[in-house]
Design an enzyme around this catalytic site. Structure first.
Site, PDB file in Angstrom:
ATOM      1  N   ASN A 153     -37.654   7.659   4.107  1.00 55.52           N
ATOM      2  CA  ASN A 153     -37.898   8.784   4.691  1.00 55.52           C
ATOM      3  C   ASN A 153     -37.571  10.148   3.970  1.00 55.52           C
ATOM      4  O   ASN A 153     -36.704  10.287   3.078  1.00 55.52           O
ATOM      5  CB  ASN A 153     -36.621   8.483   6.044  1.00 55.52           C
ATOM      6  N   ILE A 154     -38.341  10.971   4.591  1.00 53.15           N
ATOM      7  CA  ILE A 154     -38.387  12.419   3.861  1.00 53.15           C
ATOM      8  C   ILE A 154     -38.358  13.400   5.196  1.00 53.15           C
ATOM      9  O   ILE A 154     -39.189  13.509   6.007  1.00 53.15           O
ATOM     10  CB  ILE A 154     -39.521  12.684   3.232  1.00 53.15           C
ATOM     11  N   GLU A 155     -36.867  14.163   5.229  1.00 49.92           N
ATOM     12  CA  GLU A 155     -36.697  14.843   6.476  1.00 49.92           C
ATOM     13  C   GLU A 155     -37.191  16.328   6.115  1.00 49.92           C
ATOM     14  O   GLU A 155     -37.265  16.486   5.042  1.00 49.92           O
ATOM     15  CB  GLU A 155     -35.539  14.596   6.896  1.00 49.92           C
ATOM     16  N   CYS A 210     -41.453   8.992   8.224  1.00 48.64           N
ATOM     17  CA  CYS A 210     -40.629   7.711   8.232  1.00 48.64           C
ATOM     18  C   CYS A 210     -40.828   7.093   6.842  1.00 48.64           C
ATOM     19  O   CYS A 210     -41.932   7.109   6.299  1.00 48.64           O
ATOM     20  CB  CYS A 210     -40.886   6.807   9.156  1.00 48.64           C
ATOM     21  N   GLU A 216     -41.553   3.798   6.292  1.00 48.40           N
ATOM     22  CA  GLU A 216     -42.524   2.896   6.324  1.00 48.40           C
ATOM     23  C   GLU A 216     -44.088   3.723   6.231  1.00 48.40           C
ATOM     24  O   GLU A 216     -44.892   3.146   5.608  1.00 48.40           O
ATOM     25  CB  GLU A 216     -42.825   2.093   7.864  1.00 48.40           C
ATOM     26  N   CYS A 268     -40.101   2.589  13.961  1.00 46.56           N
ATOM     27  CA  CYS A 268     -40.401   3.533  15.377  1.00 46.56           C
ATOM     28  C   CYS A 268     -41.981   2.944  15.715  1.00 46.56           C
ATOM     29  O   CYS A 268     -42.594   2.610  15.040  1.00 46.56           O
ATOM     30  CB  CYS A 268     -40.264   4.771  14.905  1.00 46.56           C
ATOM     31  N   CYS A 294     -44.607   4.285  13.610  1.00 39.96           N
ATOM     32  CA  CYS A 294     -45.005   3.380  12.514  1.00 39.96           C
ATOM     33  C   CYS A 294     -45.662   2.065  12.734  1.00 39.96           C
ATOM     34  O   CYS A 294     -46.738   1.422  12.163  1.00 39.96           O
ATOM     35  CB  CYS A 294     -43.710   3.272  11.616  1.00 39.96           C
TER      36      CYS A 294
HETATM   37  N1  THU Z   1     -36.467   6.356  10.404  1.00 43.36           N
HETATM   38  C1  THU Z   1     -37.487   5.815   9.461  1.00 43.36           C
HETATM   39  O1  THU Z   1     -37.660   6.356   8.298  1.00 43.36           O
HETATM   40  N2  THU Z   1     -38.021   4.656   9.752  1.00 43.36           N
HETATM   41  C2  THU Z   1     -37.973   4.136  10.961  1.00 43.36           C
HETATM   42  O2  THU Z   1     -38.585   3.182  11.502  1.00 43.36           O
HETATM   43  C3  THU Z   1     -36.941   4.869  11.954  1.00 43.36           C
HETATM   44  C4  THU Z   1     -36.384   6.095  11.711  1.00 43.36           C
HETATM   45  C5  THU Z   1     -36.051   7.762   9.658  1.00 43.36           C
HETATM   46  C6  THU Z   1     -36.793   8.920  10.493  1.00 43.36           C
HETATM   47  C7  THU Z   1     -35.476   9.925  10.420  1.00 43.36           C
HETATM   48  O3  THU Z   1     -35.513  10.446   9.160  1.00 43.36           O
HETATM   49  C8  THU Z   1     -34.087   8.914  10.439  1.00 43.36           C
HETATM   50  O4  THU Z   1     -34.604   7.782  10.190  1.00 43.36           O
HETATM   51  C9  THU Z   1     -33.473   9.199  11.644  1.00 43.36           C
HETATM   52  O5  THU Z   1     -34.427   8.925  12.793  1.00 43.36           O
END
Ligand code: THU
Length: 134
Positions: A42-44, A53, A55, A90, A93
């Site tokens: 994940n890259i925020e 996300c 995935e 999520c 995804c």
């Molecule tokens: N996140 C994912 O990378 N994949 C998921 O299936 C659920 C959520 C990440 C997004 C965000 O950076 C962090 O988890 C919290 O929601």
């Protein structure tokens, strides 16, 4: 590649997560039918909505490389500084998986020590798919 190895690859990918806002790190390892592996984390973002996300990072890297046939994805989550834990994909995804995968596409959830295999049909029933537009 075994399911255990795919889970282990997801745990490694998780180490690359950029998640200073949630402190939740996710790793994904995507296996193609011909045996290629694509990793994602994940890259925020400070503006929050650009966050992607793990995935989707893995899928878009694979698609960019010309891949179209997918076998399985392993997903691992967990708070920064803690051991990897279960992370369910999520809805966005699941929709992206539906675009590119057959209904028997496998989704491995848990940790490399203890995981369960689902299919996209299990996790995303009655989905809207490319077939709905034909
Ligand atoms: N996140 C994912 O990378 N994949 C998921 O299936 C659920 C959520 C990440 C997004 C965000 O950076 C962090 O988890 C919290 O929601």
């Amino acid at each position: 590649m075994t399911d255990f190895e795919l889970m282990a690859a997801a745990e490694q990918a998780r180490e690359r997560a950029y998640s200073p806002y949630s402190d939740f790190k996710v790793g994904a390892a995507l296996l193609t039918k011909r045996g290629s592996l694509y990793l994602g984390c994940n890259i925020e973002n400070a503006a929050f909505t650009p966050t992607v996300c793990a995935e989707r990072v893995a899928f878009f890297e694979a698609i960019k490389n010309g891949e179209r046939d997918f076998e399985a994805i392993a997903i691992v989550g967990g708070k920064v500084g803690e051991k990897p834990t279960f992370c369910s994909p999520c809805g966005v995804c699941r929709q992206v998986m539906t675009e590119f995968c057959q209904r028997d596409f496998r989704i491995l959830l848990g940790t490399k020590e203890n995981f369960t295999a689902y299919t996209i049909a299990d996790l995303f029933p009655l989905s809207f798919s490319p077939q709905n537009l034909q």
